[in-house]
Design an enzyme around this catalytic site. Structure first.
Site, PDB file in Angstrom:
ATOM      1  N   SER A 137       0.594  -1.206  -0.122  1.00  0.00           N
ATOM      2  CA  SER A 137       0.328  -0.281   0.122  1.00  0.00           C
ATOM      3  C   SER A 137       0.971   1.229  -0.296  1.00  0.00           C
ATOM      4  O   SER A 137       1.779   1.144   0.575  1.00  0.00           O
ATOM      5  CB  SER A 137      -0.722  -0.031   1.165  1.00  0.00           C
ATOM      6  OG  SER A 137      -1.842   1.609   0.935  1.00  0.00           O
ATOM      7  N   TYR A 150      -1.496  -0.191  10.227  1.00  0.00           N
ATOM      8  CA  TYR A 150      -1.370  -0.465   8.021  1.00  0.00           C
ATOM      9  C   TYR A 150       0.363  -0.747   7.597  1.00  0.00           C
ATOM     10  O   TYR A 150       0.163  -1.038   7.027  1.00  0.00           O
ATOM     11  CB  TYR A 150      -3.367  -0.610   8.266  1.00  0.00           C
ATOM     12  CG  TYR A 150      -3.170  -0.499   7.015  1.00  0.00           C
ATOM     13  CD1 TYR A 150      -3.566  -1.914   6.318  1.00  0.00           C
ATOM     14  CD2 TYR A 150      -3.332   0.238   5.696  1.00  0.00           C
ATOM     15  CE1 TYR A 150      -4.380  -2.252   5.066  1.00  0.00           C
ATOM     16  CE2 TYR A 150      -3.130  -0.066   4.389  1.00  0.00           C
ATOM     17  CZ  TYR A 150      -4.119  -1.456   4.000  1.00  0.00           C
ATOM     18  OH  TYR A 150      -3.738  -1.397   2.728  1.00  0.00           O
ATOM     19  N   LYS A 154       2.178  -2.820   6.146  1.00  0.00           N
ATOM     20  CA  LYS A 154       2.289  -3.134   4.730  1.00  0.00           C
ATOM     21  C   LYS A 154       3.916  -2.876   4.300  1.00  0.00           C
ATOM     22  O   LYS A 154       4.507  -3.443   3.360  1.00  0.00           O
ATOM     23  CB  LYS A 154       1.168  -1.910   4.191  1.00  0.00           C
ATOM     24  CG  LYS A 154       0.382  -2.692   3.972  1.00  0.00           C
ATOM     25  CD  LYS A 154      -0.160  -3.878   3.131  1.00  0.00           C
ATOM     26  CE  LYS A 154      -1.773  -4.266   2.485  1.00  0.00           C
ATOM     27  NZ  LYS A 154      -1.749  -5.884   2.045  1.00  0.00           N
TER      28      LYS A 154
END
Length: 241
Positions: A137, A150, A154
């Site tokens: 991401s 998050y 990633k």
């Protein structure tokens, strides 16, 4: 060339569109958790492919192993693994992060991809020009307020991509794609229309991406045998390096 491909998180968004793009003449094993996947499987069949489905919760080791049991039932080899499953789970600040949420975010976005890579290695070694594509991401690139864990998860997957590419070479290629803002159910849940419009305005190409922009990049990495250990940024210029 006919391939056997495992795609995680294939019921919606990037995973579903990737399945349709790769469908023709290929055998696809489509993983999903709770979202209905039969429509995607039927589309794959209509497009000339063979489709099998497997439901498993990849947030847990048992779910990853359950998925592999389904793989074993339908094939003795894999040519491609697409580690696409992932989610923000919930918006969070650094101050309100809990240990439980961090565990869940890393389990889904990082640990599942690492474990599935490990479990798929014997199958990939039996495949033809085998490769792995991890979906990371842009959140790992530029810092992502309210999505810091998050982004970190990633980023860990991005690092694992390079390490595993070196370890598994020359037999298995491992690459990653770092999507920018892609208009999928992910953003229906986690972003407002106003926020998405602001991001599109800040993006050099002037718009947010579609799932097929990522599916095209997945197909490119599968086809190009001279790329490994690479992360391709597909974000309309929102992040450049």
């Amino acid at each position: 060339m006919q391939r056997t491909i495992l795609i995680t998180g294939a019921s919606t968004g990037i995973g579903a569109v990737t399945a349709r793009r790769l469908a023709k003449n290929n055998t696809l094993i489509l993983h999903h958790n709770q979202s209905p996947i039969e429509t995607v499987a039927e589309d794959v069949r209509k497009l000339g492919g063979i489709a099998y489905t497997s439901q498993a919760d990849l947030m847990h080791e048992s779910g990853c192993r359950a998925l592999m049991r389904d793989v074993v039932r339908v094939t003795d080899h894999l040519d491609v693994l697409v580690n696409n499953a992932g989610s923000l789970l919930e918006r969070h600040t650094v101050e309100n992060l809990t240990w439980s949420l961090m565990e869940r975010i890393f389990a889904l976005n990082t640990f599942s991809a690492i474990l599935l890579t490990q479990l798929c290695i014997p199958f990939l070694r039996k495949g033809t020009s085998p490769s792995i594509v991890n979906v990371t991401s842009i959140a790992m690139r530029h810092g992502a307020p309210t999505a810091t864990a998050y982004g970190a998860a990633k980023g860990a997957l991005d690092s694992f991509t390079r390490g595993s590419a070196r370890e598994l070479a020359p037999e298995i290629r491992v690459n990653a794609i770092a999507p920018g803002v892609i208009l999928t159910p992910f953003h229906d849940r986690y972003s407002t229309e106003e926020k998405l419009a602001a991001i599109a305005s800040d993006t050099p190409v002037g718009f947010n991406g579609e799932s097929d922009h990522i599916a095209q990049a997945v197909e490119f990495l599968i086809e190009n045998s001279f790329i490994t250990g690479e992360t391709i940024d597909v974000n309309g210029g929102l992040f450049m390096r």
